[in-house]
Motif scaffolding. Structure first.
Motif, short mmCIF file in Angstrom:
data_model
loop_
_atom_site.label_atom_id
_atom_site.label_comp_id
_atom_site.label_asym_id
_atom_site.label_seq_id
_atom_site.Cartn_x
_atom_site.Cartn_y
_atom_site.Cartn_z
N GLN A 129 -12.98 9.22 19.75
CA GLN A 129 -14.40 9.19 20.10
C GLN A 129 -14.77 7.83 20.70
OE1 GLN A 129 -16.67 10.34 16.65
NE2 GLN A 129 -15.89 12.43 16.66
N ALA A 130 -14.25 6.76 20.10
CA ALA A 130 -14.55 5.42 20.62
C ALA A 130 -13.97 5.24 22.02
CB ALA A 130 -13.98 4.36 19.67
N ARG A 131 -12.78 5.78 22.26
CA ARG A 131 -12.17 5.68 23.59
C ARG A 131 -12.96 6.48 24.62
NH1 ARG A 131 -6.18 7.51 22.94
NH2 ARG A 131 -6.17 7.20 25.20
N ALA A 132 -13.61 7.55 24.15
CA ALA A 132 -14.46 8.34 25.04
C ALA A 132 -15.84 7.70 25.24
CB ALA A 132 -14.62 9.75 24.48
N ARG A 133 -16.03 6.52 24.64
CA ARG A 133 -17.28 5.75 24.76
C ARG A 133 -18.47 6.50 24.18
NH1 ARG A 133 -16.53 2.98 30.81
NH2 ARG A 133 -14.52 1.98 30.32
N VAL A 134 -18.23 7.14 23.06
CA VAL A 134 -19.31 7.76 22.30
C VAL A 134 -19.29 7.18 20.89
CG1 VAL A 134 -19.25 9.88 23.65
CG2 VAL A 134 -17.93 9.72 21.54
N GLN A 135 -20.41 7.29 20.23
CA GLN A 135 -20.50 6.78 18.87
C GLN A 135 -19.67 7.66 17.94
OE1 GLN A 135 -22.19 4.03 17.88
NE2 GLN A 135 -21.54 4.30 15.75
#
Length: 611
Positions: A475-481
């Protein structure tokens, strides 16, 4: 062959015994009462009651992965059969023989909206190589042997549905058959295909050997061919242990759960000899790579990747034929490249060793893997769950003759503990370890009580950080919280004690090695709760993102500037090389990483501790 008047349930139990199926894993239910009674009376195969049908199928799948022999799983009608499907899919995608027996409603109740009615023929279609529900008792003498043959021939799971009323019906003149001899015969490659493979290997500039699970019986043949070709050896995760980690040609595991050395080496190769594997992650494969595939199962040849030459047969036989047709070759430029890549991996291992001694709060995951490699018996079976810990294990576990079981293509979470139970029954004289994340262990934790009841000496190691670590980082790599990834864990060690096993906690790195050694001495189920630090795993950079072979020119330029020759690079940390590397390590006050790891816990006499 046994001939007698028997019920359908009696015939099923007798046919399984005739096929040498040793265990039936499952959960009792009203639609399988006649079958369970037949198993109780005959006592062979042995019924292993489990806490969940999905875990039962995972046990059977792991048993087959380790032993090569089919086991069976059984469920009640409806919900039980649906829950069992997850483990059946694991066997299907990893292509191991398994027999799934599903109970069914009385035939007169089918399609009448009766409770637990489900169209299991439809549900199991995609996960099986054979799938049929009995509609008349006499069918069983044809359908069950056909199911078992299909499970071994293709291979994969076969399902037979057994309506409860038909299980009680007698079958006159029924004869059990047993496993036919032809199922054990191995294929052999065509002479023209062998010549084509030899031509590719002779003319290759940068050959590499990729060893999978099927290469394990041919360890010496793999290593001898690697030395003959002057080629590096990579392993898949299920193939870990096919070659020893200390061997000078070994560059680690390929893929996201692997080493940068392996990614660089495969990314620069022009010919790959793939032995006993269907691994394929396209991002790690260079364009134009020519592949020679060796596999004892014809169905695997070309199944997941394009193949230049396909060689059916056992790894030992085919590799022996290739060796006979080759002369020893030297490839100094290629050797300098992969030796340098290997040295980079060993530098990573040294950093992980330093983390084991210097990390602050919590246990660094890499430290757990390097320490486990040092204390574990070299013949141990390691059942690795699906999760971020899988990546740390693949990169930092330094193998000997270990056998690694994973949910390879299905990648189900919750695999490790049920798999360890199946493995302990398949190899009762070998140490068995389950390595799981806390998310995965939480899904199948109650099967620890199955291990306690069966008195199985398995060691369960849980990486406890209170989160779905891989999902959180994706999720972090997808730039979401990150969202929905945190949870509250039970006291795993206390649960193990309550269940009748042993539970131990590890919260600091200095506790890790003595605790693991102590746990591995326990003669019974033990759970080690390791509080791991939340460390981000850096994935290897695949060839799709870079050109490792072209990048070698930068290193060569540095060598010219410093006066260091290519074949001097990478000696430090190589356990097969005396001289510069050993001196550099000694100057730093530390043995080479391989020697340190192999010195921990090897060949020690241990008195077992009772639970």
């Amino acid at each position: 062959m046994a001939t007698d008047r028997m019920t359908v349930a009696d015939y099923v139990a007798g046919e399984l015994a005739a096929w040498d199926v040793p265990y039936v894993f499952g959960v009792p239910g009203d639609s399988v009462i006649p079958l369970l009674e037949a198993l109780r009376q005959k006592q062979r195969p042995r019924f292993i009651p489990t806490r969940h049908e999905g875990a039962a199928a995972l046990m059977a799948s792991a048993y087959a992965k380790l032993s090569g022999r089919a086991a069976a799983c059984v469920s009640d009608a409806g919900p039980g059969a649906i829950q069992m499907l997850n483990g059946v899919y694991d066997a299907a995608l990893d292509r191991v023989p398994l027999l799934a027996l599903t109970g069914g409603l009385p035939t007169r109740k089918v399609a009448t909206h009766w409770p637990q009615d489900a169209n299991l023929d439809l549900v199991y279609t995609d996960a099986t190589v054979f799938n049929h529900t009995l509609t008349a008792a006499p069918q069983v003498t044809r359908i069950l042997p056909a199911a078992l043959r299909a499970a071994h021939e293709r291979p994969g799971p076969a399902r037979v549905g057994l309506p409860v009323d038909l299980q009680r019906e007698e079958v006159a003149g029924a004869k059990t058959t047993g496993k036919p001899d032809y199922l054990t015969r191995q294929p052999a490659p065509d002479a023209r295909d062998l010549d084509a493979a030899l031509h590719l290997l002779r003319t290759a500039a940068r050959p590499v050997i990729l060893a999978g699970r099927g290469a394990r019986p041919a360890r010496q043949a793999v290593l001898a061919l690697a030395e003959q070709l002057d080629a590096p050896v990579l392993c898949t995760l299920p193939g870990l242990g096919a070659v020893p980690g200390e061997h000078a040609h070994y560059c680690g595991v390929i893929g996201e759960a692997g080493t940068q050395a392996a990614a660089d080496v495969l990314g620069a190769a022009d010919v790959a000899l793939v032995v006993g594997s269907t691994w394929w992650q396209p991002a790690f494969v260079p364009r134009g790579l020519k592949v020679i595939q060796v596999d004892s199962r014809r169905a695997h040849l070309g199944m997941t990747f394009p193949v230049e030459v396909a060689l059916p047969g056992t790894a030992e036989a085919v590799l022996g034929a290739l060796r006979d047709g080759l002369r020893a070759q030297e490839r100094p430029g290629w050797r300098a490249f992969w030796v340098r890549a290997r040295a980079g991996w060993h530098e990573e291992l040294r950093r992980a060793d330093a983390a084991a001694e210097g990390h602050g709060e919590g246990v660094h995951p890499a430290a757990l893997m390097t320490t486990l490699a040092g204390v574990l018996d070299p013949e141990a079976v390691i059942c690795v769950d699906t999760g971020q810990h899988t990546y740390w294990f693949g990169r930092y576990f330094f193998p000997d003759r270990h056998t690694v079981l994973v949910s390879g293509h299905w990648r189900t979470v919750g695999f490790a503990l049920p798999a360890a139970i199946g493995a302990a029954l398949a190899a009762p004289r070998r140490p068995v370890v389950a390595l799981a994340g806390d998310g995965g262990l939480g899904m199948t934790l109650t099967e620890f009580t199955t291990a306690v009841r069966e008195k199985l000496p398995i060691t369960v190691i849980v990486c406890n950080d209170g989160r779905y670590a891989e999902e959180e980082e994706l999720q972090a790599r997808a730039r979401v919280q990150p969202f929905g990834t945190r949870f509250v864990n039970p006291d795993f060690a206390a649960f193990a004690e309550t269940a009748g096993g042993r539970g131990i906690r590890v919260e600091r790195v200095r506790e890790l090695e003595p605790t693991l050694e102590r746990a591995l001495r326990v003669d019974g189920p033990v759970l080690v709760d390791v509080r791991v630090a939340p460390v981000i795993y850096e994935r290897p950079k695949p060839v799709a993102a870079r050109d490792p072979w072209a990048a070698r020119t930068e290193t060569e330029a540095r060598e010219a500037a410093t006066g260091t020759a290519s074949d001097e690079i990478g000696r430090d940390g190589d356990p097969h090389h005396e001289g510069d590397g050993a001196g550099a390590s000694a100057a730093a006050g530390r043995e080479p990483i391989a020697r340190r790891l192999w010195g921990r816990g090897r060949q020690r006499e241990r008195a077992p501790e009772k639970v």
